[in-house]
Motif scaffolding. Structure first.
Motif, short mmCIF file in Angstrom:
data_model
loop_
_atom_site.label_atom_id
_atom_site.label_comp_id
_atom_site.label_asym_id
_atom_site.label_seq_id
_atom_site.Cartn_x
_atom_site.Cartn_y
_atom_site.Cartn_z
N THR A 194 19.82 8.49 -13.00
CA THR A 194 19.16 7.45 -12.56
C THR A 194 17.59 7.44 -11.84
O THR A 194 16.86 7.00 -12.20
N GLN A 270 25.95 9.92 -22.49
CA GLN A 270 25.69 8.68 -21.59
C GLN A 270 24.89 9.04 -20.80
O GLN A 270 23.90 8.13 -20.50
N SER A 271 24.60 10.16 -20.08
CA SER A 271 23.66 10.42 -19.13
C SER A 271 22.39 10.24 -19.69
O SER A 271 21.10 9.86 -19.15
N TYR A 273 21.26 8.46 -22.48
CA TYR A 273 21.04 7.24 -22.81
C TYR A 273 20.46 6.53 -21.56
O TYR A 273 19.42 5.63 -21.78
N ASN A 274 21.40 6.58 -20.38
CA ASN A 274 20.82 5.80 -19.23
C ASN A 274 19.57 6.54 -18.78
O ASN A 274 18.65 5.69 -18.43
N THR A 278 16.19 4.23 -18.56
CA THR A 278 15.31 4.05 -17.35
C THR A 278 13.99 4.53 -17.67
O THR A 278 13.04 3.89 -17.01
#
Length: 307
Positions: A194, A270-271, A273-274, A278
């Motif tokens: 993130t 998932q990482s 995509y996040n 961002t």
């Protein structure tokens, strides 16, 4: 209002339009840099993947899983190469622009796919799955160049170079460093998934803005928004393609995927995509903010001053 006053008002309205410079095209230096970076990144990533998996001797179950986990890297650089090839084709070819862009992207995808097939040809099924995935990746990258804002597209691709350098540096750090700056694995996951994409998105946004400013391109707010969002968009599109590519490779090369490997793949996607969302938001936000705060304001017309 008399007819003379109406004619003068119309002339004052049309003067800014006539004086507005045409939208700038990507410079030759930028195209040479992008072309060289695309070629070297595709060749380097494929050769590195070939060495890591030890494909010369064939792949066992562990090798197939390792290949699936590493497939994202060649996909994102091929999407980037397809976009670069499309932009170069638009600059060189004077015929139908959309057709030229798609042909350029197809050529980039075919080159990457053929190279991958040649390297992994010891297992024809896996080689075909990787090759077709990369051909599709090149075509998807070419869609980015179909925008009318050629300079904004080039700015976004130059900003994507910053993203690729960041990913390369992150991979070196994770592979070479035995020390961790975080006390908990979840803290490291949250920071790299993130915080780091947000910071690199800001860097991509300011890079795109600086290129457009240096080129003195006649690009409005929407063009800066588009340029700043391109790196994150390429990241997200590559993640979607990688998900289909990984499933294809596992379907033809792996007899069974363990629950642990499946969970790790899900966490990895998932990482990605996040991180991509961002970076896309941060890049677009930074480019738009820089457009509003740093670009000089145009002086008001004489008619506006009189009114």
């Amino acid at each position: 209002m008399t007819e003379t006053q109406e004619a003068q008002a119309q002339e004052q309205e049309t003067e800014p339009r006539a004086e507005a410079p045409p939208a700038a095209r990507p410079g030759r230096v930028a195209l040479w840099v992008l072309g060289a970076a695309a070629l070297l990144s595709v060749g380097g990533v494929l050769f590195s993947l070939y060495r890591v998996t030890g494909m010369a001797d064939g792949l066992d179950q562990t090798g197939v899983i390792l290949l699936a986990l590493s497939l994202f890297s060649p996909i994102i650089v091929t999407v980037f190469a397809g976009a670069v090839a499309a932009v170069v084709a638009l600059r060189l070819v004077k015929g139908p622009q959309k057709l030229a862009a798609l042909i350029g992207a197809l050529v980039a995808g075919l080159v990457a796919g053929a190279a991958a097939y040649a390297l992994f040809s010891v297992d024809a099924a896996i080689a075909l799955a990787i090759g077709l995935t990369l051909v599709g990746s090149g075509l998807v990258g070419g869609l980015i160049a179909l925008s009318r804002h050629a300079a904004a597209t080039a700015a976004g691709l130059i900003a994507t170079l910053v993203l690729l350098v960041f990913m390369y540096a992150r991979g070196i750090y994770e592979a070479a460093s035995s020390l961790s700056l975080f006390s908990d694995p979840l803290d490291e996951y949250n920071a790299l998934g993130t915080a780091a994409p947000f910071l690199i998105g800001l860097a991509c946004g300011i890079t795109a803005f600086l290129y457009l400013r240096k080129r003195k391109a006649n690009v409005k707010l929407i063009g800066h928004l588009f340029a700043g969002a391109i790196p994150g968009a390429i990241w997200m599109l590559s993640t979607i393609i990688a998900q289909f590519g990984v499933e294809s490779v596992l379907a033809v090369g792996a007899d069974e995927v363990s629950p642990l490997d499946s969970a790790y793949l899900s966490l990895s996607f998932q990482s990605q995509y996040n991180g991509s969302m961002t970076a896309m938001f941060a890049g677009a936000f930074c480019a738009v903010l820089a457009f509003g705060l740093l670009l000089p304001k145009h002086p008001k017309s004489k008619a506006a001053k009189r009114s």
